[in-house]
Design an enzyme around this catalytic site. Sequence first.
Site, PDB file in Angstrom:
ATOM      1  N   TRP A 346      22.788  16.201  57.028  1.00 15.24           N
ATOM      2  CA  TRP A 346      21.606  16.085  56.447  1.00 15.24           C
ATOM      3  C   TRP A 346      20.866  15.402  57.154  1.00 15.24           C
ATOM      4  CZ3 TRP A 346      22.785   9.737  55.347  1.00 15.24           C
ATOM      5  CH2 TRP A 346      22.326   8.862  56.202  1.00 15.24           C
ATOM      6  N   ASP A 347      21.218  15.579  58.132  1.00 16.34           N
ATOM      7  CA  ASP A 347      20.107  15.097  59.265  1.00 16.34           C
ATOM      8  C   ASP A 347      18.647  15.417  58.921  1.00 16.34           C
ATOM      9  OD1 ASP A 347      22.770  14.951  59.998  1.00 16.34           O
ATOM     10  OD2 ASP A 347      21.956  14.716  62.303  1.00 16.34           O
ATOM     11  N   GLU A 489      30.718   6.360  58.236  1.00 14.86           N
ATOM     12  CA  GLU A 489      31.931   6.435  57.830  1.00 14.86           C
ATOM     13  C   GLU A 489      32.797   6.313  58.256  1.00 14.86           C
ATOM     14  OE1 GLU A 489      28.863  11.319  58.490  1.00 14.86           O
ATOM     15  OE2 GLU A 489      30.004   9.487  60.492  1.00 14.86           O
ATOM     16  N   LYS A 606      29.311   1.311  60.259  1.00 10.13           N
ATOM     17  CA  LYS A 606      28.590   1.911  61.547  1.00 10.13           C
ATOM     18  C   LYS A 606      27.444   2.140  61.994  1.00 10.13           C
ATOM     19  CE  LYS A 606      29.397   7.235  62.825  1.00 10.13           C
ATOM     20  NZ  LYS A 606      30.172   8.882  62.332  1.00 10.13           N
ATOM     21  N   GLN A 607      26.608   2.986  60.593  1.00  4.71           N
ATOM     22  CA  GLN A 607      24.922   2.901  60.460  1.00  4.71           C
ATOM     23  C   GLN A 607      24.852   2.913  58.603  1.00  4.71           C
ATOM     24  OE1 GLN A 607      26.355   7.257  60.767  1.00  4.71           O
ATOM     25  NE2 GLN A 607      24.648   7.533  58.672  1.00  4.71           N
TER      26      GLN A 607
END
Length: 774
Positions: A346-347, A489, A606-607
């Site tokens: 998806w980056d 994640e 995580k993000q």
Amino acid sequence: MLFGVVTKPDDDWWIGRNTPDIDHLNKLESLMFQGNGYFGIRSSVEEHYMEEKRDMFVLGTFDKYEDEATELPNLPDIVNFEIKVDGHVLKLNHGQVSNFQRSFNIRNGEMTRSFIWKFEGNEYKLKFRRFVSMAHLHLFVSKVEITPLANNVRIQIKSGIDGQQTNEGTQHLIEGTKRLFNARFIQMQTRTQESKVKFALTEYHRLYLNKKELSLNPHLKLNRRQVYANYSVDLDKEQTLSVVKYANIYTSKDRDLKINVSADSLANLKKISRLSYASLMLESSEVWNKKYWNKSYVEISAHNNKPQIAINFARYQLIANTPHDFEMNIGAKGMTGEGYKGHTFWDTEMFMLPYFIFTLPQKAYELLEYRYLGLIGAKRKAHQGGFHGAQYPWEAAMPEDAESAPIWGNADIVTGQPMKILSGFLEQHVTGDVAYGVMRYLKATGDQSFANRMGYEIILQCAKFWASRVEWNNEKNRYEITDVIGPDEYKEHVSNDAFTNYIAHWCMEYGADIIAKLRQENTTIYDQLNQKLSLSELFKALIQKASMMYVPKPNDDQIIPQDDNYLSYKIKDVTKYKNAEKDVEDVSEIFKDFDLKQLDRMQVTKQPDVLLMMLCFEELFSKEVIQKNWDYYEPKTTHDSSLSYSPHAILANDLGLYDKAFEYFEKSCQVDLGMNMDSSVKGTHMAAMGGIWNVIVEGFGGVRVVPEGLRIQPHIPDTWTSLKFMINWRGAKVRIHVTHDNFSILSNKKLQFINYGQNYQIEPQEKMEIPLKK
């Protein structure tokens, strides 16, 4: 802003090192990567060291070994030069080295290395130069100059094609044909084991003594998977031997193939090797300038040039790793290393695509065309899971592949067993992300031809997947999404992840809007898509399920729950992990203390999940709600992903947290360029490269695609004097200049945009100046 490379205050396009630094070769191999969108080479130095990792890849040549995940095969090494002086092999960890400089020209991708090597009382001056050509798709050229400073010497050169390369131990190439053509051209032919892609690599050397060409034929040396040309030349003191290596690579997948890989490779090199290193370097530099640098610019006037170097470096990496062919895409590490096996995530859509949409829309088109071709594999993946429509793979390789993610990862800190990687099964938001990328492209370009041919179908196939994926909760009288992994994640098997639910809901609503629009305005395209998707039935499903879909709303404290259980978990102070030196190539710091099952029961992220969702759908939330959620989730985020810093920087700038925004911008720039010499060893982080551009243009430059069109609301950091950049918007080239007091905008076509709720329209070549809102 601290970099792990040397920079020059008067050169925005230069990075380097002033010491050999053998222990940190891998980082520099990634940072000084050379590529042209067809093939790419890590900047391993010419002589061999134990610490090196030699990698060369051609995009789209994926291969699979038995039950392992498919990956780009590491191809034979063409960089190598073994240099012997009076029988002694040149090694910088032997003898003494002085006047060392290794530099990389970001503007044209040329790497230069020079030094004086002293061994057993004698001194030798050496200079190496090399580049991957932007003008000739298959071409690599290098040059070495050797000058004895104190004595006469015999120089022996061994240079060739070394096929004894692996992907962390896996050998993808068979032993192939090796031979010499016309007494001067050496060639190796090989192919991948499973995918049967054929390769031909050819090399030719020209030798000069004090600029006069020598007529020397090589002595050929053949080993298993190796072919070398050997030369021997006697030099007097202060004479210079120059060796120019011309090398190319062809594959059976090449669209420009005329006869076969061997014949085409040989014919190409015979023609090109007549030209000098300098003329070929000039041709390549002109392509960089005309095709890329002159078509868009970002100019930062600041207290130092580190931000400018960072954005130039990021743009170089994005372009050098962007496929020349629409059947391929950008890997999470591009071609800069073996990390993530060359797979697309998806980056691309969420972090890299904005750069291409706004500066190189044709490349954005090709990246999305890859996703259109990928409907083959995406529909198969949906079917395998019992769903309809298209479910895009978490890791994509060839478009027809249903899923390319590996299944097993690092060892669990508690059990010692390998941890199962569930992203390929549960991280389903990628299907919404692809649709979101298509939407942004269509809004920014107005490319109706793409919409009719590919864009609408991608979005509708994604919407059809979500309509089949949502689950009815009879007790709560709503549709939900359970058992997924969101952008955070750390949390597996969650229900109603905020980011996933919002993007799925948006996708279904947007799909319904497209069907309604086509039914009214374009019956031809409607009928074509109706045959594939049964649009009347799909429309009803999308309307019904979107209207009953659960999207988490702010609670009494104005906090949007990240998932059904997140807010009930214990709070953990993550300061230790936020401040840890990021080494995302290895086990992250937090996994040295906890395993995933433990993290699954903590309020640790995580993000960005909720915060990224708010950035994507900012029009749905008040600034107060966004601020409350920032205050809640930002302290709980470890930034254990290179994707994390740029969204935080943009959102902080939106909220007026300008110091925090600049802090996160600097961290984004330092993901690869920073002082941590253990990062990037398996390749640079391409999403972070896109993120640097996003923060500068979408954050500080205030450019945003919103439902109403183009919005421009800039605010630059205090340490910057001005920011200038150019974007493309629906065929117009728009030049924007931002200072602390105002911003000016100039377009070559009529342009409409929004600034703090007010609509503006400017005529072609009419410069407009707008005061910044304080």
